[in-house]
Design a protein around this motif. Structure first.
Motif, PDB file in Angstrom:
ATOM      1  N   PHE A 108       0.871  -1.175   0.000  1.00 52.57           N
ATOM      2  CA  PHE A 108       0.000   0.000   0.000  1.00 52.57           C
ATOM      3  C   PHE A 108       0.905   1.221   0.000  1.00 52.57           C
ATOM      4  CE2 PHE A 108      -1.814   3.468   2.450  1.00 52.57           C
ATOM      5  CZ  PHE A 108      -3.078   3.627   1.897  1.00 52.57           C
ATOM      6  N   ALA A 123      -1.541  -0.762  -3.971  1.00 59.28           N
ATOM      7  CA  ALA A 123      -2.653   0.184  -3.973  1.00 59.28           C
ATOM      8  C   ALA A 123      -2.126   1.549  -3.599  1.00 59.28           C
ATOM      9  CB  ALA A 123      -3.732  -0.247  -2.976  1.00 59.28           C
ATOM     10  N   ASP A 147      -7.581  -1.154   2.570  1.00 57.61           N
ATOM     11  CA  ASP A 147      -6.967  -1.849   1.432  1.00 57.61           C
ATOM     12  C   ASP A 147      -6.728  -3.325   1.756  1.00 57.61           C
ATOM     13  OD1 ASP A 147      -5.577  -1.647  -1.257  1.00 57.61           O
ATOM     14  OD2 ASP A 147      -3.959  -2.446  -0.018  1.00 57.61           O
ATOM     15  N   SER A 206      -3.072   5.338  -1.863  1.00 53.80           N
ATOM     16  CA  SER A 206      -4.007   5.910  -0.897  1.00 53.80           C
ATOM     17  C   SER A 206      -4.671   7.157  -1.446  1.00 53.80           C
ATOM     18  CB  SER A 206      -3.266   6.273   0.382  1.00 53.80           C
ATOM     19  OG  SER A 206      -4.054   7.131   1.162  1.00 53.80           O
ATOM     20  N   THR A 246      -9.831  -5.241   1.272  1.00 54.25           N
ATOM     21  CA  THR A 246     -10.224  -5.530  -0.115  1.00 54.25           C
ATOM     22  C   THR A 246      -9.521  -6.763  -0.672  1.00 54.25           C
ATOM     23  OG1 THR A 246      -8.503  -4.150  -1.137  1.00 54.25           O
ATOM     24  CG2 THR A 246     -10.583  -3.067  -0.554  1.00 54.25           C
TER      25      THR A 246
END
Length: 272
Positions: free
Chosen positions: A5, A243, A43, A245, A46
């Protein structure tokens, strides 16, 4: 599976890695603010329903520990070396004053001081559900901070190294906060990089802590460190996901404030 992330520029493009064994999750570094940490938790959700068991702080810089609150609220035990835990109050006070002083935060909006649930002196082996382990080791040399922990994930052939290695950008070398002032030490950084050669007889894969920003967003990368030559190349395995932010904080015209450094205490024992 190892995921990453990445914060936006408001969080200094910081990577938090998380390792999902299929039965539980270990997070490495907690982000700069609690909203960014909450985005990290979202995240994780998910990608997996596995519970978040640990968050490991690799070194005492605020983008590594400020966000522990939401991760602890999600069920994580906060883990750090004794040296990192001892450094957090001084680093927090210094950074809080700097960021409030430059107008980035107010007295009320700067993150609260982080606390640690589980400490260790030299090394710690985290035994995980799903027949997996994470091996934590404090380096002899402080690197770019006052102390440095690396995390070896044997099943992923990965070494989480905090800010020792960056992708497409030089490491931040302002040094650690010792006695209320930054203490840069280039030789400690170089020596810490040499220590990475201990993982693997021929090559060791270090996962970069952050990446250079560009108009075309490149993926975060692994830096593959050759133990025999010290040379490096970058790759990112297909089994690793990333991912970005959406969370943001007010931008400041002032560059990032100084960061910590200093020698860790060493012992073969672990303590809680």
């Amino acid at each position: 599976m190892l995921h990453t992330f990445t914060s936006d520029a408001a969080g200094f493009d910081t990577h938090s890695f998380y390792y999902d064994t299929g039965r539980e999750v270990v997070v490495f570094d907690a982000q700069f603010t609690e909203p960014l940490a909450q985005a990290l938790v979202e995240d994780i959700r998910t990608h997996t329903d596995s519970p978040i068991r640990y968050v490991v702080i690799t070194h005492p810089n605020p983008d590594k520990f400020n966000g522990v609150g939401p991760l602890r609220a999600a069920g994580a035990t906060v883990v750090a070396s004794e040296a990192t835990a001892a450094a957090i109050p001084g680093v927090h006070a210094y950074k809080r004053a700097a960021f409030i002083g430059n107008g980035t935060f107010t007295e009320d909006s700067y993150p609260p001081e982080a606390t640690v649930d589980l400490t260790f002196r030299d090394s710690l082996r985290l035994e995980l559900l799903g027949d997996a382990t994470v091996e934590l080791q404090v380096l002899e040399n402080a690197g770019v901070s006052s102390t440095q922990t690396v995390a070896h994930i044997p099943a992923a052939e990965a070494l989480i190294v905090g800010d020792l290695v960056h992708h497409g950008a030089h490491a931040w070398l302002e040094g650690g906060i010792v006695d209320g002032a930054p203490r840069p030490d280039l030789s400690a950084w170089a020596a810490a990089l040499d220590e990475l050669r201990a993982w693997g007889t021929s090559r060791c894969t270090a996962v970069a802590a952050r990446r250079r920003r560009s108009r075309t967003r490149s993926s975060p990368s692994r830096t593959t460190w050759s133990a025999s030559t010290g040379s490096s190349a970058t790759t990112w395995p297909a089994s690793t996901t990333r991912a970005r932010s959406p969370a943001r904080r007010p931008r400041s015209t002032t560059r990032r404030s100084p960061r910590p450094r200093g020698p860790p205490s060493r012992s073969a024992s672990s303590t809680t």
